[in-house]
Design a protein around this motif. Sequence first.
Motif, PDB file in Angstrom:
ATOM      1  N   VAL A 103     -10.652  26.534  -9.157  1.00 51.62           N
ATOM      2  CA  VAL A 103     -10.977  25.337  -8.681  1.00 51.62           C
ATOM      3  C   VAL A 103      -9.628  24.751  -7.989  1.00 51.62           C
ATOM      4  O   VAL A 103      -8.678  24.560  -8.706  1.00 51.62           O
ATOM      5  CB  VAL A 103     -11.535  24.327  -9.560  1.00 51.62           C
ATOM      6  N   SER A 104      -9.773  24.085  -6.559  1.00 48.40           N
ATOM      7  CA  SER A 104      -8.650  23.253  -6.347  1.00 48.40           C
ATOM      8  C   SER A 104      -8.185  22.237  -6.990  1.00 48.40           C
ATOM      9  O   SER A 104      -9.036  21.683  -7.807  1.00 48.40           O
ATOM     10  CB  SER A 104      -9.173  22.893  -4.719  1.00 48.40           C
ATOM     11  N   LEU A 105      -7.146  21.920  -6.732  1.00 53.95           N
ATOM     12  CA  LEU A 105      -6.286  20.906  -7.387  1.00 53.95           C
ATOM     13  C   LEU A 105      -6.702  19.564  -6.759  1.00 53.95           C
ATOM     14  O   LEU A 105      -7.034  19.451  -5.352  1.00 53.95           O
ATOM     15  CB  LEU A 105      -4.984  20.907  -7.248  1.00 53.95           C
ATOM     16  N   PRO A 106      -6.737  18.243  -7.441  1.00 51.92           N
ATOM     17  CA  PRO A 106      -6.968  17.075  -6.571  1.00 51.92           C
ATOM     18  C   PRO A 106      -5.926  16.853  -5.511  1.00 51.92           C
ATOM     19  O   PRO A 106      -4.831  17.066  -5.547  1.00 51.92           O
ATOM     20  CB  PRO A 106      -6.713  15.932  -7.768  1.00 51.92           C
ATOM     21  N   GLU A 107      -6.807  16.650  -4.123  1.00 51.19           N
ATOM     22  CA  GLU A 107      -5.882  16.245  -3.087  1.00 51.19           C
ATOM     23  C   GLU A 107      -5.519  17.807  -2.389  1.00 51.19           C
ATOM     24  O   GLU A 107      -4.573  17.569  -1.485  1.00 51.19           O
ATOM     25  CB  GLU A 107      -4.974  15.263  -3.085  1.00 51.19           C
ATOM     26  N   GLU A 108      -5.631  18.825  -2.975  1.00 49.66           N
ATOM     27  CA  GLU A 108      -5.278  20.009  -2.369  1.00 49.66           C
ATOM     28  C   GLU A 108      -5.931  20.194  -0.986  1.00 49.66           C
ATOM     29  O   GLU A 108      -7.375  20.298  -1.226  1.00 49.66           O
ATOM     30  CB  GLU A 108      -5.316  21.270  -3.241  1.00 49.66           C
ATOM     31  N   SER A 109      -5.447  20.762  -0.194  1.00 43.45           N
ATOM     32  CA  SER A 109      -5.975  20.940   1.242  1.00 43.45           C
ATOM     33  C   SER A 109      -6.606  22.176   1.353  1.00 43.45           C
ATOM     34  O   SER A 109      -6.495  22.988   0.283  1.00 43.45           O
ATOM     35  CB  SER A 109      -4.885  20.772   2.365  1.00 43.45           C
ATOM     36  N   GLU A 110      -7.741  22.474   1.970  1.00 40.22           N
ATOM     37  CA  GLU A 110      -8.493  23.890   2.145  1.00 40.22           C
ATOM     38  C   GLU A 110      -7.572  24.928   2.761  1.00 40.22           C
ATOM     39  O   GLU A 110      -7.771  26.068   1.936  1.00 40.22           O
ATOM     40  CB  GLU A 110      -9.582  23.290   3.199  1.00 40.22           C
ATOM     41  N   ALA A 111      -6.530  24.585   3.367  1.00 38.91           N
ATOM     42  CA  ALA A 111      -5.658  25.399   3.756  1.00 38.91           C
ATOM     43  C   ALA A 111      -5.006  26.115   2.519  1.00 38.91           C
ATOM     44  O   ALA A 111      -4.742  27.319   2.433  1.00 38.91           O
ATOM     45  CB  ALA A 111      -4.835  25.242   4.878  1.00 38.91           C
ATOM     46  N   ASP A 112      -4.410  25.009   1.764  1.00 37.41           N
ATOM     47  CA  ASP A 112      -3.706  25.390   0.624  1.00 37.41           C
ATOM     48  C   ASP A 112      -4.472  26.233  -0.361  1.00 37.41           C
ATOM     49  O   ASP A 112      -3.962  27.230  -0.929  1.00 37.41           O
ATOM     50  CB  ASP A 112      -3.051  24.193   0.104  1.00 37.41           C
ATOM     51  N   PHE A 113      -5.726  25.837  -0.604  1.00 34.89           N
ATOM     52  CA  PHE A 113      -6.346  26.219  -1.525  1.00 34.89           C
ATOM     53  C   PHE A 113      -6.946  27.904  -0.981  1.00 34.89           C
ATOM     54  O   PHE A 113      -6.910  28.854  -1.972  1.00 34.89           O
ATOM     55  CB  PHE A 113      -7.893  25.779  -1.719  1.00 34.89           C
ATOM     56  N   THR A 114      -7.006  27.987   0.125  1.00 31.80           N
ATOM     57  CA  THR A 114      -7.286  29.390   0.724  1.00 31.80           C
ATOM     58  C   THR A 114      -6.081  30.169   0.442  1.00 31.80           C
ATOM     59  O   THR A 114      -6.221  31.643   0.419  1.00 31.80           O
ATOM     60  CB  THR A 114      -7.711  29.353   2.240  1.00 31.80           C
ATOM     61  N   ILE A 115      -5.027  29.746   0.784  1.00 32.39           N
ATOM     62  CA  ILE A 115      -3.515  30.868   0.426  1.00 32.39           C
ATOM     63  C   ILE A 115      -3.799  30.906  -1.112  1.00 32.39           C
ATOM     64  O   ILE A 115      -3.421  32.231  -1.434  1.00 32.39           O
ATOM     65  CB  ILE A 115      -2.315  29.937   0.633  1.00 32.39           C
ATOM     66  N   ARG A 116      -4.061  30.175  -2.093  1.00 31.45           N
ATOM     67  CA  ARG A 116      -4.242  30.509  -3.481  1.00 31.45           C
ATOM     68  C   ARG A 116      -5.403  31.659  -3.659  1.00 31.45           C
ATOM     69  O   ARG A 116      -4.861  32.340  -4.598  1.00 31.45           O
ATOM     70  CB  ARG A 116      -4.451  29.199  -4.329  1.00 31.45           C
ATOM     71  N   ILE A 117      -6.435  31.369  -2.976  1.00 36.12           N
ATOM     72  CA  ILE A 117      -7.552  32.487  -3.227  1.00 36.12           C
ATOM     73  C   ILE A 117      -7.073  33.698  -2.880  1.00 36.12           C
ATOM     74  O   ILE A 117      -7.378  34.691  -3.399  1.00 36.12           O
ATOM     75  CB  ILE A 117      -8.638  31.953  -2.237  1.00 36.12           C
ATOM     76  N   ASP A 118      -6.267  33.680  -1.763  1.00 33.10           N
ATOM     77  CA  ASP A 118      -5.639  35.105  -1.091  1.00 33.10           C
ATOM     78  C   ASP A 118      -4.674  35.634  -1.988  1.00 33.10           C
ATOM     79  O   ASP A 118      -4.820  36.974  -2.243  1.00 33.10           O
ATOM     80  CB  ASP A 118      -4.954  34.920   0.332  1.00 33.10           C
ATOM     81  N   GLU A 119      -3.914  34.854  -2.600  1.00 29.89           N
ATOM     82  CA  GLU A 119      -3.068  35.549  -3.687  1.00 29.89           C
ATOM     83  C   GLU A 119      -4.123  36.210  -5.015  1.00 29.89           C
ATOM     84  O   GLU A 119      -3.327  37.197  -5.380  1.00 29.89           O
ATOM     85  CB  GLU A 119      -1.777  34.428  -3.960  1.00 29.89           C
ATOM     86  N   ALA A 120      -4.685  35.188  -5.400  1.00 25.81           N
ATOM     87  CA  ALA A 120      -5.419  35.531  -6.634  1.00 25.81           C
ATOM     88  C   ALA A 120      -6.353  36.814  -6.153  1.00 25.81           C
ATOM     89  O   ALA A 120      -6.362  37.677  -7.194  1.00 25.81           O
ATOM     90  CB  ALA A 120      -6.455  34.579  -7.126  1.00 25.81           C
ATOM     91  N   LEU A 121      -6.785  36.929  -5.087  1.00 24.83           N
ATOM     92  CA  LEU A 121      -7.667  38.033  -4.541  1.00 24.83           C
ATOM     93  C   LEU A 121      -6.873  39.454  -4.487  1.00 24.83           C
ATOM     94  O   LEU A 121      -7.261  40.340  -4.960  1.00 24.83           O
ATOM     95  CB  LEU A 121      -8.326  37.927  -3.407  1.00 24.83           C
TER      96      LEU A 121
END
Length: 278
Positions: A103-121
């Motif tokens: 789950v994204s952090l409060p006020e985390e942008s979609e771009a930053d969240f996508t980067i986290r998803i890529d790393e986790a993936l």
Amino acid sequence: KPFIIGIGDIYYSSASLEIDTHITYTLGAEAPDTFDPDWEAGFDLDIAPEELRTTAAGGIPFLKLPKTLAEPRNYATWGKAFQRWIRQNKPLVIYKNQPLKIVSLPEESEADFTIRIDEALREKRDIEIEKIRKKYDSKMATLQKQLIAAEQAIERESEQAKHRNMETVISFGSALASALFGRKSLTATSTYRMGSALSKAGRLKKEKMDVARAEERLQFLQNQMTDLETRLNEEIDILTRNMEKYKEATRESLVRPKSTDITIKAFGLAWIPVRIRE
């Protein structure tokens, strides 16, 4: 220049999205002449309530204050409208990827969240690939030992066939020489030598067949290893393709605050320095 400023603290809460946070918004809007402030055309101000000043620096001229801003009761009406506006227009945008349970952090942008998803993936894919490889490790190790044994068998059988071939050639040569140049009294010996040579020729044929069988065994094992590697790579490819779909599983959710979760920390008239074109 006079503006209307509103500072609102919003408490966002969502058990399903694991959200429990406060965010403070500081907004400014043009001072209205007749109607309510237009917060849609407003702007964000990077200032905390405690940073607001009640006095201005000297030498700065002030524009004329519109009549609507000189009426105190208007601020109560505008303050309620401001609270309704931020409740309706300031939901907390949260991104959630269910397959990865992130789950994204409060006020985390979609771009930053996508980067986290890529790393986790990548991390998850590496772990799953390692599991697949371990599943094939024992089979490949067994095959590798069998391949080494088969190669050694070919080397051993080939060496034996080589020696047997030399023995057979020598034996036939000796038998022929005895038959051609020997005396009549040695005819029995010549016959024995010829029989021995034929026997060795039979054993040579067997040795060559052993070499052929060993080579067939090696080819069979090599094919098995190739098939095993192909299956391993296919499983990894399928895993990679399936996990790429995880990126598409990200969903956007809006956490809207309740009216009781909004606290207006400050609301009123604010003089903001602006550059006036002459």
